[in-house]
Design an enzyme around this catalytic site. Sequence first.
Site, PDB file in Angstrom:
ATOM      1  N   GLY A   5       7.237   2.809  -0.437  1.00 53.59           N
ATOM      2  CA  GLY A   5       6.380   1.774  -1.004  1.00 53.59           C
ATOM      3  C   GLY A   5       6.849   1.323  -2.378  1.00 53.59           C
TER       4      GLY A   5
ATOM      5  CE1 TYR B 119       2.713   9.082   9.768  1.00 48.91           C
ATOM      6  CE2 TYR B 119       4.532   9.467  11.276  1.00 48.91           C
ATOM      7  CZ  TYR B 119       4.022   8.865  10.141  1.00 48.91           C
ATOM      8  OH  TYR B 119       4.828   8.049   9.384  1.00 48.91           O
TER       9      TYR B 119
ATOM     10  CB  SER C 146       7.092   7.024  12.474  1.00 53.29           C
ATOM     11  OG  SER C 146       6.491   6.817  11.225  1.00 53.29           O
TER      12      SER C 146
ATOM     13  CB  THR D 179      -0.944   0.029   1.212  1.00 49.95           C
ATOM     14  OG1 THR D 179      -0.174   0.115   2.419  1.00 49.95           O
ATOM     15  CG2 THR D 179      -1.824  -1.214   1.254  1.00 49.95           C
TER      16      THR D 179
ATOM     17  CB  SER E 103       1.087   6.257  -5.683  1.00 49.12           C
ATOM     18  OG  SER E 103       1.153   7.107  -4.546  1.00 49.12           O
TER      19      SER E 103
END
Length: 281
Positions: A36, A192, A178, A27, A30
């Site tokens: 990714g 986040y 993270s 996922t 892009s």
Amino acid sequence: MPRLPHPSPEELRRDPLPLRGRTALVTGASRRDGIGHAVARRLAAYGAGVYLHHHVPHDAAMPWGADRIDEVLASVREALGDPGATVAAGPGDLADPEAPAALVATAAGALGGRLDILVANHALSGSDGTLDTVDAAMLDAHWAVDTRSVLLLVQAYARSRAALEPRTPGGRVVLMTSGQDLGGGMPGEIAYALQKGALASVTRSLATALAERAVTVNAVNPGPVDTGYLTGEAYDAVAAMFPGGRWGMPDDPARLIAWLATDEAEWITGQVIGSEGGFRR
């Protein structure tokens, strides 16, 4: 058949395509500058068929902009180790609670009906703040994309694996965290940090839940990675915090994630693993 205490010489000779015949959903794949995309290229190079998920409207709204998906696909196909493996891509707004299950089904269908590897790399950028400025909308937005969708993806993936023969090998889930619990934390990105911390916390529970299906679950903290979001003096200041004097590159965590997907890593599960190059906070 009992396992021998030492592998045979043949087993020690590493297969150049250790993921041949396996399939993967990545996922948030892009952008060619992103982690990714690097993970998808590594998995493809190791022989896997790969489905790349994207949500172009999110990238288009960011300062770095969106890539053309056909160019991203071409880059992954160039890395294919097995010319017979499939590389495909499709969209999905994972803030929609129905999207994760639909994405898993679509990816499995595109890859021949089975999904072996799930790499949940996507995350919401922006829409965040400090403790003083964060609000309910920010918290809800990050919860929906960064955490809820990941758990629903894992749920759908687990249900798809349940249809296979018991203990079918090759089941892998990799989550992304993270480093929010290291050093000074992430005080400027409270929403986040909260949601990524939740993924790190739930990794062991998911690993235990999926152990009977021969699926490993691990989380990777890639550390600061140069994905094109920082330049100038700020970029140089971060680079100086690495003993090697450089940022992590997308392929740095991708190599770790691809290895976790191989049979060599079948005994590693429930772990939060750093790939930070000795980063000094």
